[in-house]
Design a protein around this motif. Structure first.
Motif, PDB file in Angstrom:
ATOM      1  N   GLU A   2       2.235   9.600  17.880  1.00 34.41           N
ATOM      2  CA  GLU A   2       1.753   9.595  19.258  1.00 34.41           C
ATOM      3  C   GLU A   2       1.629  11.014  19.792  1.00 34.41           C
ATOM      4  O   GLU A   2       2.463  11.876  19.531  1.00 34.41           O
ATOM      5  N   VAL A   3       0.556  11.245  20.556  1.00 39.89           N
ATOM      6  CA  VAL A   3       0.311  12.553  21.144  1.00 39.89           C
ATOM      7  C   VAL A   3       0.063  12.389  22.640  1.00 39.89           C
ATOM      8  O   VAL A   3      -0.304  11.314  23.114  1.00 39.89           O
ATOM      9  N   GLN A   4       0.274  13.473  23.378  1.00 38.51           N
ATOM     10  CA  GLN A   4      -0.068  13.482  24.792  1.00 38.51           C
ATOM     11  C   GLN A   4      -1.353  14.283  24.965  1.00 38.51           C
ATOM     12  O   GLN A   4      -1.475  15.397  24.452  1.00 38.51           O
ATOM     13  N   VAL A   5      -2.304  13.708  25.681  1.00 44.08           N
ATOM     14  CA  VAL A   5      -3.598  14.344  25.892  1.00 44.08           C
ATOM     15  C   VAL A   5      -3.995  14.207  27.359  1.00 44.08           C
ATOM     16  O   VAL A   5      -3.468  13.370  28.091  1.00 44.08           O
ATOM     17  N   ILE A   6      -4.926  15.051  27.760  1.00 43.42           N
ATOM     18  CA  ILE A   6      -5.529  14.942  29.088  1.00 43.42           C
ATOM     19  C   ILE A   6      -6.944  14.421  28.901  1.00 43.42           C
ATOM     20  O   ILE A   6      -7.733  14.993  28.145  1.00 43.42           O
ATOM     21  N   VAL A   7      -7.253  13.325  29.572  1.00 41.97           N
ATOM     22  CA  VAL A   7      -8.553  12.672  29.437  1.00 41.97           C
ATOM     23  C   VAL A   7      -9.345  12.887  30.720  1.00 41.97           C
ATOM     24  O   VAL A   7      -8.941  12.448  31.794  1.00 41.97           O
ATOM     25  N   GLY A   8     -10.457  13.586  30.604  1.00 43.57           N
ATOM     26  CA  GLY A   8     -11.369  13.740  31.730  1.00 43.57           C
ATOM     27  C   GLY A   8     -12.499  12.744  31.593  1.00 43.57           C
ATOM     28  O   GLY A   8     -13.112  12.626  30.526  1.00 43.57           O
ATOM     29  N   HIS A   9     -12.754  11.993  32.676  1.00 43.82           N
ATOM     30  CA  HIS A   9     -13.786  10.964  32.580  1.00 43.82           C
ATOM     31  C   HIS A   9     -14.842  11.139  33.658  1.00 43.82           C
ATOM     32  O   HIS A   9     -14.710  11.963  34.579  1.00 43.82           O
ATOM     33  N   LYS A  10     -15.918  10.394  33.548  1.00 43.87           N
ATOM     34  CA  LYS A  10     -17.007  10.462  34.512  1.00 43.87           C
ATOM     35  C   LYS A  10     -16.559   9.859  35.841  1.00 43.87           C
ATOM     36  O   LYS A  10     -15.610   9.082  35.913  1.00 43.87           O
ATOM     37  N   ALA A  11     -17.256  10.236  36.911  1.00 40.88           N
ATOM     38  CA  ALA A  11     -16.820   9.913  38.264  1.00 40.88           C
ATOM     39  C   ALA A  11     -16.570   8.427  38.477  1.00 40.88           C
ATOM     40  O   ALA A  11     -15.631   8.037  39.150  1.00 40.88           O
ATOM     41  N   ASN A  12     -17.401   7.587  37.895  1.00 42.33           N
ATOM     42  CA  ASN A  12     -17.262   6.145  38.098  1.00 42.33           C
ATOM     43  C   ASN A  12     -16.706   5.428  36.869  1.00 42.33           C
ATOM     44  O   ASN A  12     -16.804   4.203  36.766  1.00 42.33           O
ATOM     45  N   GLY A  13     -16.114   6.202  35.953  1.00 39.57           N
ATOM     46  CA  GLY A  13     -15.677   5.610  34.691  1.00 39.57           C
ATOM     47  C   GLY A  13     -14.193   5.365  34.570  1.00 39.57           C
ATOM     48  O   GLY A  13     -13.714   4.980  33.499  1.00 39.57           O
ATOM     49  N   GLY A  14     -13.450   5.548  35.667  1.00 39.67           N
ATOM     50  CA  GLY A  14     -11.999   5.425  35.585  1.00 39.67           C
ATOM     51  C   GLY A  14     -11.522   4.067  35.111  1.00 39.67           C
ATOM     52  O   GLY A  14     -10.629   3.974  34.262  1.00 39.67           O
ATOM     53  N   GLY A  15     -12.109   3.006  35.625  1.00 32.27           N
ATOM     54  CA  GLY A  15     -11.682   1.663  35.255  1.00 32.27           C
ATOM     55  C   GLY A  15     -11.899   1.373  33.787  1.00 32.27           C
ATOM     56  O   GLY A  15     -11.005   0.854  33.098  1.00 32.27           O
ATOM     57  N   ALA A  16     -13.073   1.722  33.286  1.00 32.14           N
ATOM     58  CA  ALA A  16     -13.385   1.475  31.887  1.00 32.14           C
ATOM     59  C   ALA A  16     -12.503   2.299  30.962  1.00 32.14           C
ATOM     60  O   ALA A  16     -12.053   1.810  29.908  1.00 32.14           O
ATOM     61  N   VAL A  17     -12.227   3.535  31.347  1.00 35.16           N
ATOM     62  CA  VAL A  17     -11.404   4.402  30.506  1.00 35.16           C
ATOM     63  C   VAL A  17      -9.957   3.922  30.496  1.00 35.16           C
ATOM     64  O   VAL A  17      -9.305   3.889  29.444  1.00 35.16           O
ATOM     65  N   ARG A  18      -9.453   3.509  31.638  1.00 33.81           N
ATOM     66  CA  ARG A  18      -8.090   2.971  31.692  1.00 33.81           C
ATOM     67  C   ARG A  18      -7.962   1.720  30.809  1.00 33.81           C
ATOM     68  O   ARG A  18      -6.951   1.545  30.109  1.00 33.81           O
ATOM     69  N   ALA A  19      -8.971   0.868  30.845  1.00 31.24           N
ATOM     70  CA  ALA A  19      -8.942  -0.348  30.031  1.00 31.24           C
ATOM     71  C   ALA A  19      -8.947  -0.002  28.550  1.00 31.24           C
ATOM     72  O   ALA A  19      -8.231  -0.626  27.746  1.00 31.24           O
ATOM     73  N   GLU A  20      -9.743   1.004  28.162  1.00 32.22           N
ATOM     74  CA  GLU A  20      -9.805   1.414  26.768  1.00 32.22           C
ATOM     75  C   GLU A  20      -8.489   2.032  26.314  1.00 32.22           C
ATOM     76  O   GLU A  20      -8.038   1.821  25.171  1.00 32.22           O
ATOM     77  N   ILE A  21      -7.855   2.791  27.189  1.00 30.20           N
ATOM     78  CA  ILE A  21      -6.557   3.391  26.861  1.00 30.20           C
ATOM     79  C   ILE A  21      -5.531   2.291  26.583  1.00 30.20           C
ATOM     80  O   ILE A  21      -4.786   2.339  25.597  1.00 30.20           O
ATOM     81  N   ALA A  22      -5.501   1.280  27.448  1.00 35.36           N
ATOM     82  CA  ALA A  22      -4.561   0.171  27.264  1.00 35.36           C
ATOM     83  C   ALA A  22      -4.855  -0.593  25.984  1.00 35.36           C
ATOM     84  O   ALA A  22      -3.941  -0.957  25.231  1.00 35.36           O
ATOM     85  N   ARG A  23      -6.146  -0.835  25.708  1.00 35.33           N
ATOM     86  CA  ARG A  23      -6.532  -1.569  24.511  1.00 35.33           C
ATOM     87  C   ARG A  23      -6.138  -0.812  23.247  1.00 35.33           C
ATOM     88  O   ARG A  23      -5.826  -1.423  22.211  1.00 35.33           O
TER      89      ARG A  23
END
Length: 247
Positions: A2-23
């Motif tokens: 496991e690693v710690q990273v900083i994820v920068g996403h598009k302005a309206n992409g927070g929900g999709a990115v959070r879901a992908e992180i959980a998945r």
């Protein structure tokens, strides 16, 4: 792995990115949604795959920031107040700071010794982004040194600051413990806190050699809000760029 990273996403992409992180078996350990970024702990392979997601701008490893400069000025053999050479150099001795009460300077550093005799009575508040002490304690001493350079009282002891009347408001964003090191994600979070707590100027006597897209986002956002962001260029007298000063 496991690693710690900083994820920068598009302005309206927070929900999709959070879901992908959980998945992908990841978990969010830091929220920088003000600049469309998240601090995430996740499997290394999943982090690499996340970088290809359509709503993700970048997946970066954290970079370290350190305090820069001398921690204190010692006046050998004298208890009288001295004026550091920088006061005259920036011509701070040629004008009054009587109206400084309508301005707030945010100091992103190692906290502050709020009981220091050269800062007693200076209006201040703050927030602690470390697990060490409180915002008004300083286990490294560097933050108190910086605060004194800015606002040490014009009295009979120590040094005199650029704004020595005791009217200037300080906001202390404590990011360093005794080690004097912190990640760019912590620095960015503190910078944003300065903006949301009414700072007009942000002072960061800190830096590192590696750039950070997360810090760059924070600096750009604050500049658009009209804040003056000041960071150390380093003390080595060469052409090496220090960050976040480079932004």
């Amino acid at each position: 792995d496991e690693v710690q990273v900083i994820v920068g996403h598009k302005a309206n992409g927070g929900g999709a990115v959070r879901a992908e992180i959980a998945r992908s078996g990841g978990r969010i350990v830091g929220d920088l949604s003000d600049i469309d970024a998240l601090v995430v702990s996740m499997p290394r392979a999943a982090a690499k795959a996340l970088a290809a997601h359509g709503q993700v701008d970048y997946v970066d490893a954290p970079v370290e920031r350190h305090v820069l400069g001398t921690r204190s000025i010692r006046v050998a053999g004298s208890q009288a107040q001295v004026a550091p050479y920088g006061i005259a150099m920036v011509q701070a001795d040629q004008l009054t700071d009587a109206q400084a009460g309508n301005r707030r300077v945010c100091i992103v550093d190692s906290g502050i010794n709020a009981t220091h005799e050269d800062l007693a009575g200076v209006p201040m508040t703050g927030q602690n982004f470390t697990k060490s002490g409180a915002w008004n304690t300083d286990e490294n001493s560097h933050g108190t040194h910086v605060a004194g350079t800015i606002a040490a009282l014009n009295n009979a002891v120590g040094v005199v600051g650029v704004a020595p009347s005791g009217r200037l408001n300080l906001y202390i964003a404590k990011v360093f413990d005794a080690s004097g090191s912190a990640s760019d994600a912590v620095i960015a979070r503190a910078m944003l806190s300065c903006g949301s707590n009414g700072a007009n100027v942000i002072s960061m006597s800190l830096g590192g050699s590696a750039g950070s897209r997360t810090e760059a986002r924070a600096a750009a956002k604050l500049a658009k809000q009209g804040l003056l962001v000041v960071a150390a260029a380093g003390n080595d007298g060469n052409n090496t760029i220090s960050y976040p000063a480079g932004f």
